[in-house]
Structure formats: C-alpha cells, structure tokens
Design an enzyme around this catalytic site. Structure first.
Site, short mmCIF file in Angstrom:
data_model
loop_
_atom_site.label_atom_id
_atom_site.label_comp_id
_atom_site.label_asym_id
_atom_site.label_seq_id
_atom_site.Cartn_x
_atom_site.Cartn_y
_atom_site.Cartn_z
N GLY A 1 0.85 -1.03 -0.12
CA GLY A 1 -0.09 0.02 0.02
C GLY A 1 0.85 1.18 0.07
N SER A 2 0.42 2.25 0.65
CA SER A 2 1.03 3.53 0.41
C SER A 2 2.13 3.69 1.53
CB SER A 2 -0.09 4.82 0.59
OG SER A 2 -0.50 4.74 2.14
N GLU B 1 5.80 -3.28 1.00
CA GLU B 1 5.92 -3.14 -0.58
C GLU B 1 4.97 -1.88 -0.75
OE1 GLU B 1 5.14 -2.26 -3.97
OE2 GLU B 1 3.83 -4.22 -4.00
N LEU B 2 5.79 -0.71 -0.78
CA LEU B 2 5.03 0.43 -0.60
C LEU B 2 5.19 1.02 -2.04
CD1 LEU B 2 6.64 1.78 2.73
CD2 LEU B 2 4.41 0.47 2.24
N CYS C 1 2.25 0.44 -8.78
CA CYS C 1 3.34 1.14 -8.13
C CYS C 1 4.46 1.26 -9.09
CB CYS C 1 3.57 0.59 -6.81
SG CYS C 1 3.90 -1.06 -7.12
N GLU D 1 3.60 9.38 -5.75
CA GLU D 1 3.09 8.59 -6.57
C GLU D 1 1.71 9.04 -6.89
OE1 GLU D 1 2.90 3.85 -6.25
OE2 GLU D 1 2.02 4.92 -4.71
#
Length: 473
Positions: free
Chosen positions: A227-228, A247-248, A281, A376
């Site tokens: 996520g963020s 996992e950003l 992402c 992002e």
C-alpha cells in the site's frame, strides 16, 4: 459466494455488509461482509490455535494445498477475470494478466516447498567446536498477517497467502475495503482443497481499526503489507518489534539515453505508463531524457497517444479505464492542474472521458516540488523532463524518496551496468518497462518504497526464522 467471513474452520456471520461498486458506471457488483475488531481477534485466536499443526504439516500437504488452489483457479479463471474487472474497474487485458500471474505465484510457491531446507555448519573452525555437529533449519515465523491494496487484489493476496502456507504459517489476509470479492473467492478456493487446516487461511474485512487490531497483536510472527508509504510507515511503527515486509509506493522513472532506440523507448512509456490505468506502483511516471533526443522522443510519444483506447474496462481493446473512485480522480486532476500552474507543459490530456475516467496524459518540463513528480500519482499521467547527460539523469532519479523500480533505455553495455550500479532502487530494468515483474523474482524497494522482498522464494525467507542446531554426539 458464501456469506460471512472465513474465520476458524467455517464461515462466521457478520452484522453488516457493504456495497461493492463497478467504478465504470457506479452499478452494484454485490455486497461484501464487513468485519469488526472482535472478528479480527477471533481470527487471531484461531490462527494461533492451528500454528503448531501448520508447522508440523508435511511438505507434501502444503504443496498439495497450493497446487490444488492453482488447479481450481485455473478451472475458474474467466470467472475471476470478470470479477476483477467489475470490482476494480481495471481493463480486462490487465485482469487477465493478474489471474495468469496469480497462477504462476501459486505454482512457484508450491515448488519452493521442496527447497525449504538448511545446511550443515563446520563448527570445528574453532578448537572448542571439535566433535560437535552443527546445522541450521528454517522454521515458520508464526501467524502472518497480510494486508493488500485495491489495485491487484487477487495477485497481492496470493503473494501473502502462498508463501505463508509454503513456509508452514497460518495467514490472515485483509483486503482493501473497495475490492474484497476476488480475495474472498480465492480464500474459499484455497480452503476447499482441504490439504491444510481451514483456519490456516482466514480473511477479515473492515476499516483501519480492524487492520490495527491485526498488526499490533504481539502474538503474530510477521506483517506483510502492500500500500501507500504513509500507511506502511505507520504499520512499521505500530507493529514493532514484529517483523514487517513492506511493499510501498513509488514514482517509477524511465531514463532515455541519447543512444537509445527512441521508438522502443516511446513504446515502453505508452505500454508501461498506462496499464491498469496507471494504478500500479511501478508504472512509468517520470521520464528522464537526455536533451539531445528530447524533441524527437516527445514527437514519437505524442504520436502514439492516440492509439491508447479509453473507455469500458469490459472490452478487450480498452487500455485506460476509470480510477477506483471519484476521490482518486479529483486528486489526479488536481495534481495535473497544480503542475501546469508551476510551469509544466501539457502535451496531451487530461480530457474527460466519462465519470472517473481520465484520458492518458503527458506533461513536459515538470519541475521538482510538485506532486506529479515528487509523489506517486497512481493515475494515467506521465511526466517528461530533459537533462544534460546521464550523470544528471542518475542524480535526478536518485533524488526521489522512492526507490522501487527504474528502467534505462540504452544501446551501451557500459551504461547498462553503470545504471545497475548507481541507481537507487530495488530493481533496475534495461530496455524494458520498469513495470516488468516476474512473480518468481525478488521484488521490493529501498528508501520509502519499503523493506523486505516478495516473490515466493524470498517471501518464504521473510516468513521463516533460522534455527541453529548444535549437537555433541
């Protein structure tokens, strides 16, 4: 789909359900169960109760569970593809890719079960170790909590669930509130195989409080979150000292060297910038091009934009469809407007193409200090900036607080290896989109893009601990 939530050995009823909406036209896809903090606690208790049994489950049973899920998903792949289109609003072509990658993830995790072993250690390197036998093994870390994003709900869940089961860990997955249905169906499929205890795979929906109850419980072994960056950092703080795999976000860059194949680079920007409507992402967000080829590259890129089909995600030719909700759409449009006000030049887009649908957008000469460059964007927007040379290109890419994937287009082997050496990212891709990901490779970032690695082999390492054995016969 079954009613309630898969908690414990069965499906527990819930008091509340929530509407899941098709982003393209706002129609109702279905109603999903809404979990609570109390149900999260129940799931944790049930997972802990079977943790010992899961740790003792033989390799053949864990492998059978994963391959059984693979085969069941394969038989129902079109059903999963349609469901993903409806709940995410992603184009059909991207949902087909998601299901195919989920199948690879399940099969690869099943194969890794056979490779989960340790090594002997020569303890007699020290005189005190003479006569001792030493070896290490990898043991399950305990209950794994997996929290996933809305953009790839099936695949992201598989990257939490499959390695956890392969490692011998019970797993509780919490999908994003907007897209829970495909994950619920995946868990139903996994539990129906019956090779491992049903409570080894549980799912709890709900709000932030439900997530907090799961990740802050000190009885769990690990948290895996996608996520963020802001949410991931909060989880890392609140979950400490529990192991976290994050996992950003990212603002993936694509560098175009002066010697690059410009046609291939322009194709890559279109292919890599707008898949999943930019809601990925590692989609191309920043393009850093050497000044000597800037004009030619922009001409090639602009010419290709008319071929990007925008519209109904159910159609196989569609490449850009609605964003997940109106708030996301307003945010992306606002960021583009702010960039133009700061001096960026609009090359194409963003024209309205229906509610929540933004046409593919290209911005040139984007400065630092605006969101579309620094953060992002998670939308169909690509930013282009010219630099004097590759030295400045590398510096420009590395100034970002993110570092997930970056790609470089060049004909020079020296430039390729310099990029791999100097660019600060979890993955450096040469002459291909930064969005390339094979699901068996190590995947993750540096800096604010996260910590730890996904990919079954590497996630299994995250979900196990090294246990050293020392024996004096």
């Amino acid at each position: 789909m079954r009613e309630g939530l898969p908690i414990g050995a069965g499906w527990l009823p819930v008091e509340e359900t929530a509407e899941v909406v098709f982003p393209y036209d706002g129609s109702t896809v279905g109603r999903a169960p809404v979990g609570t903090v109390e149900l999260a606690g129940r799931a944790l208790d049930e997972a802990l109760a079977v943790a010992g049994e899961m740790a003792r489950t033989p390799s053949h049973a864990r492998r059978a569970a994963l391959m059984g899920a693979h085969d069941a998903l394969l038989a129902r792949r079109e059903e999963f593809e349609r469901l993903l289109v409806l709940e995410t609003g992603k184009p059909l072509v991207d949902c087909r890719v998601e299901v195919a990658r989920t199948l690879v993830t399940l099969a690869t995790a099943a194969e890794e079960v056979a490779r989960l072993h340790g090594e002997t250690v020569p303890l007699d390197l020290m005189p005190a170790g003479e006569g001792l036998v030493g070896f290490w093994t990898r043991r399950p870390i305990g209950v794994v909590v997996g929290i996933t994003g809305f953009n790839y709900p099936l695949l992201l869940a598989a990257h939490k669930i499959a390695p956890a089961l392969a490692a011998g860990c019970p797993v509780i997955v919490k999908p994003a509130p907007a897209t829970p249905l495909a994950t619920l169906l995946l868990v139903e499929v996994l539990r129906s195989v019956g090779a491992v205890p049903a409570a080894a795979v549980q799912l709890v929906t709900g709000d932030v409080e439900v997530g907090r109850a799961l990740v802050e419980d000190r009885r769990i072994g690990a948290v895996s979150f996608t996520g963020s960056a802001a949410a991931g950092h909060a989880i890392a703080r609140n979950a400490a000292p529990t192991k976290v795999v994050l996992e950003l976000g990212s603002n993936a860059a694509l560098v175009v060297a002066a010697d690059a194949d410009l046609e291939a680079a322009a194709d890559a920007v279109v292919r890599g910038g707008y898949y999943a409507s930019g809601q990925a992402c590692i989609s191309v967000q920043r393009v850093v091009v050497e000044e000597a080829v800037r004009a030619d590259f922009l001409d090639l890129l602009a010419a290709r934009m008319k071929d990007v089909v925008v519209g109904d995600p159910r159609l196989p030719e569609t490449r850009v469809a609605p964003l997940i909700d109106e708030r996301a759409t307003r945010r992306v449009l606002g960021w583009v407007e702010s960039a133009v006000s700061a001096g960026a030049r609009l090359v194409t887009g963003p024209a309205p193409a229906g509610e929540r649908v933004i046409t593919p957008t290209v911005l040139a000469d984007v400065p630092d200090g605006v969101e579309v460059w620094d953060e992002e964007i998670f939308g169909p927007v690509v930013c282009v900036r010219a630099v004097a040379d590759l030295e400045e290109a590398f510096e420009t890419v590395n100034r970002s607080r993110y570092g997930l994937h970056v790609s470089v287009f060049t004909r020079s082997l020296a430039t390729a290896f310099a990029s791999i050496e100097r660019l600060e990212a979890g993955g450096v891709v040469v002459n291909e989109v930064p969005g390339f990901r094979a699901d068996n490779m190590p995947y993750g970032g540096v800096k604010d893009s996260g910590i730890g690695r996904e990919g079954p082999r590497f996630a299994i390492e995250e979900f196990t601990v090294t246990r050293m054995a020392i024996i004096r016969p």
